[in-house]
Design an enzyme around this catalytic site. Structure first.
Site, PDB file in Angstrom:
ATOM      1  N   THR A   6    -103.694   4.411 -53.524  1.00  0.00           N
ATOM      2  CA  THR A   6    -103.637   2.861 -53.490  1.00  0.00           C
ATOM      3  C   THR A   6    -102.206   2.350 -53.903  1.00  0.00           C
ATOM      4  O   THR A   6    -101.304   3.136 -54.391  1.00  0.00           O
ATOM      5  CB  THR A   6    -104.388   2.776 -54.825  1.00  0.00           C
ATOM      6  OG1 THR A   6    -105.419   3.497 -54.452  1.00  0.00           O
ATOM      7  CG2 THR A   6    -104.676   1.390 -55.151  1.00  0.00           C
ATOM      8  N   ASP A  40    -104.258  -3.149 -52.923  1.00  0.00           N
ATOM      9  CA  ASP A  40    -104.602  -3.190 -51.367  1.00  0.00           C
ATOM     10  C   ASP A  40    -105.815  -2.789 -51.291  1.00  0.00           C
ATOM     11  O   ASP A  40    -106.612  -2.620 -52.032  1.00  0.00           O
ATOM     12  CB  ASP A  40    -103.423  -2.184 -50.890  1.00  0.00           C
ATOM     13  CG  ASP A  40    -103.788  -0.694 -51.175  1.00  0.00           C
ATOM     14  OD1 ASP A  40    -103.789   0.264 -50.461  1.00  0.00           O
ATOM     15  OD2 ASP A  40    -104.234  -0.391 -52.444  1.00  0.00           O
ATOM     16  N   ARG A  90    -107.097  -0.156 -48.959  1.00  0.00           N
ATOM     17  CA  ARG A  90    -107.366   0.983 -47.901  1.00  0.00           C
ATOM     18  C   ARG A  90    -107.796   2.059 -48.777  1.00  0.00           C
ATOM     19  O   ARG A  90    -107.367   2.478 -50.039  1.00  0.00           O
ATOM     20  CB  ARG A  90    -106.044   1.395 -47.282  1.00  0.00           C
ATOM     21  CG  ARG A  90    -106.265   2.871 -46.516  1.00  0.00           C
ATOM     22  CD  ARG A  90    -104.865   3.018 -45.895  1.00  0.00           C
ATOM     23  NE  ARG A  90    -104.628   2.128 -44.780  1.00  0.00           N
ATOM     24  CZ  ARG A  90    -103.484   2.236 -44.027  1.00  0.00           C
ATOM     25  NH1 ARG A  90    -102.465   3.272 -44.339  1.00  0.00           N
ATOM     26  NH2 ARG A  90    -103.085   1.459 -42.841  1.00  0.00           N
ATOM     27  N   LYS A 148    -110.847  -2.698 -54.789  1.00  0.00           N
ATOM     28  CA  LYS A 148    -110.502  -1.988 -55.850  1.00  0.00           C
ATOM     29  C   LYS A 148    -110.283  -2.537 -57.082  1.00  0.00           C
ATOM     30  O   LYS A 148    -109.724  -1.919 -58.094  1.00  0.00           O
ATOM     31  CB  LYS A 148    -108.958  -1.304 -55.435  1.00  0.00           C
ATOM     32  CG  LYS A 148    -108.942  -0.304 -54.390  1.00  0.00           C
ATOM     33  CD  LYS A 148    -107.879   0.027 -53.808  1.00  0.00           C
ATOM     34  CE  LYS A 148    -108.040   0.823 -52.687  1.00  0.00           C
ATOM     35  NZ  LYS A 148    -106.547   1.270 -52.214  1.00  0.00           N
ATOM     36  N   GLY A 159    -106.855   6.557 -57.524  1.00  0.00           N
ATOM     37  CA  GLY A 159    -107.243   8.050 -57.822  1.00  0.00           C
ATOM     38  C   GLY A 159    -108.605   8.231 -57.142  1.00  0.00           C
ATOM     39  O   GLY A 159    -108.760   7.550 -55.934  1.00  0.00           O
ATOM     40  N   SER A 175    -100.314   5.716 -55.589  1.00  0.00           N
ATOM     41  CA  SER A 175     -99.287   6.398 -54.778  1.00  0.00           C
ATOM     42  C   SER A 175     -98.085   5.498 -54.354  1.00  0.00           C
ATOM     43  O   SER A 175     -97.043   5.934 -53.940  1.00  0.00           O
ATOM     44  CB  SER A 175    -100.090   7.192 -53.306  1.00  0.00           C
ATOM     45  OG  SER A 175    -100.703   5.896 -52.897  1.00  0.00           O
ATOM     46  N   ASP A 178     -95.641   3.153 -48.378  1.00  0.00           N
ATOM     47  CA  ASP A 178     -96.680   4.306 -48.637  1.00  0.00           C
ATOM     48  C   ASP A 178     -97.643   4.389 -47.611  1.00  0.00           C
ATOM     49  O   ASP A 178     -98.172   3.341 -47.183  1.00  0.00           O
ATOM     50  CB  ASP A 178     -97.270   4.057 -50.239  1.00  0.00           C
ATOM     51  CG  ASP A 178     -98.216   5.214 -50.126  1.00  0.00           C
ATOM     52  OD1 ASP A 178     -99.428   4.939 -50.852  1.00  0.00           O
ATOM     53  OD2 ASP A 178     -98.067   6.544 -50.246  1.00  0.00           O
ATOM     54  N   SER A 226    -101.310   3.402 -48.625  1.00  0.00           N
ATOM     55  CA  SER A 226    -101.968   2.153 -49.055  1.00  0.00           C
ATOM     56  C   SER A 226    -101.654   1.168 -47.612  1.00  0.00           C
ATOM     57  O   SER A 226    -100.723   1.474 -46.882  1.00  0.00           O
ATOM     58  CB  SER A 226    -101.015   1.589 -49.867  1.00  0.00           C
ATOM     59  OG  SER A 226    -100.620   2.193 -51.092  1.00  0.00           O
TER      60      SER A 226
END
Lengths: 278, 142
Positions: free
Chosen positions: A44, A60, A62, A76, A90, A172, A209, A212
């Site tokens: 994330t 985000d 995903r 999220k 996580g 991340s 990243d 995400s």
């Protein structure tokens, strides 16, 4: 079914019966080690910022399961209390269940005492819960809310660590997001500035990243109420199906057809003694 | 908070109930009821959290009583433990699930939800012990 080898009643909570078996399976066969299935992680970028009148949280959408995108519109930003929301990074299941339980506990508290919960209470409950399981529950959370003492933004790590800062990013994609936040954050921003800052931070995380992506959700919490903007910015790459993939009836040709009539020859009824247990 | 009173815990030992779990009434391996044993299974818990979770409520109570003793004197934990003992005896028959309402109210866990309330609720358990055997085991006659 009453079993004769059960001597004590079952204990509630986590069940560790299969852990020996799992260890044996993972270390067992020499040719191909049997790997445990990996849980779905959110991979994330989440961010939060304290502004003049409250808190802005962003995330985000995903959710990945190793290299595959498991969910393109994952939510999220979780509800904790009418004035507290929580972004989770996580393991997806861990963040969901932990925030659900936190929300239930705070609801019981407000029913008992007649007061609105404070953000510090949520943080303390989370810290106790996560430390008890020594980091086995993979939940990296950003909590933001407005209560009678003001607007607060906290982060709680999976081992129970806590940090209170005016701007935060986790997940991340947190390094690119933190870069944007460090560059443009200032105290006492107004609403549009804060929303643009969080949105750009998440966007930086999405661009840099792999874990995400897709849309950006925002949640604005003030003393008056909550504005949950889902989605705030949609991704340019919305994959819509190019054509219909359903087959018309009659696509498969019928080659031959045989019909066998079944005749009823003989019918008997027999009473059975079933082995009944208590 | 759970971290208070941790220093007073240092002298007490955590009861390691993981050792000798397979012992039957005569102190040796109870193969008929518990199956075959292995030294490794008995000595080491396979999951790092297994022992800590098994003893969690016990350790919490110990820590809280120690803190209470340090603050208010010996009488406070003694009186409370007497009430806990009385509340712990309010149980249904051994093979039926008990609500433990009085014990929960005393502990203060009646207004909080944890994983022990959601996962593996004994009320929803699919297996049940044989009533005769469980009662006999509880009475020590088995």
């Amino acid at each position: 079914m009453a079993l004769s080898n059960v001597l004590e009643p079952a204990v509630s909570g986590f069940n560790f019966e299969n852990s020996t078996r799992n260890i044996v399976l993972e270390n067992g066969s020499e040719e191909g080690k049997i790997k445990a299935p990996k849980p779905m992680k959110t991979g994330t970028t989440i961010a939060g910022v304290v502004y003049k009148d409250g808190v802005v949280l962003g995330a985000d959408t995903r959710a990945t399961s190793e290299e595959v995108v498991a969910d393109k519109m994952c939510a999220k930003i979780h509800y904790i209390a009418p004035n507290i929301y929580c972004c989770g990074a996580g393991t997806a299941a861990d963040t969901e269940k932990t925030t659900d339980m936190l929300s239930s506990n705070l609801t019981i508290f407000s029913m008992n005492s007649g007061r609105n919960p404070r953000v510090v209470m949520a943080v303390n409950i989370l810290q106790d819960m996560l430390f008890r399981y020594r980091g086995m529950i993979g939940a990296h959370l950003i909590l933001g809310g407005v209560d009678c003492t003001g607007s607060h933004l906290y982060t709680v790590g999976p081992y129970g660590s806590m940090d209170k800062v005016p701007y935060l990013a986790m997940g991340s994609g947190k390094l690119p997001a933190l870069g944007i936040l460090e560059d443009r954050f200032k105290g006492n921003m107004d609403l549009e500035e804060a929303k643009a800052l969080v949105s750009d931070a998440i966007h930086a995380g999405i661009m840099s990243d792999l874990g995400s992506g897709n849309n950006i959700d925002l949640c604005v919490i003030t003393k008056e109420g909550v504005d949950y903007i889902r989605p705030h910015r949609e991704s340019l790459y919305n994959y819509k199906r190019q054509a219909k993939y359903k087959y018309k009836p009659g696509t498969t040709p019928v080659l031959t057809k045989t019909v066998n009539q079944l005749e009823l020859v003989h019918e008997t009824v027999q009473m059975m003694e079933t082995a009944g247990s208590s | 908070m759970n971290t208070r009173g941790l220093r007073s815990q240092l002298k007490d030992s955590v009861p390691v109930t993981g050792l000798c779990p397979q012992a039957g009434p005569y102190g040796v391996q109870d193969s008929l009821r518990r199956g075959f044993s292995s030294v490794k299974n008995e000595l080491l818990p396979s999951h790092p959290l297994e022992l800590s979770e098994k003893n969690f409520q016990l350790n919490q109570d110990k820590m809280n009583f120690n803190t209470l003793r340090n603050i208010q004197g010996l009488h406070a934990p003694l009186k409370l433990q007497m009430e806990y003992r009385a509340a712990r005896q309010i149980q249904r028959l051994p093979f039926l699930p008990s609500s433990n309402l009085a014990l929960d109210t005393l502990r203060g866990t009646d207004d909080s939800i944890g994983f022990q309330d959601i996962l593996n609720d004994p009320v929803l358990s699919e297996i049940m012990g044989d009533p005769h055997i469980m009662t006999e085991y509880k009475l020590g006659v088995l």
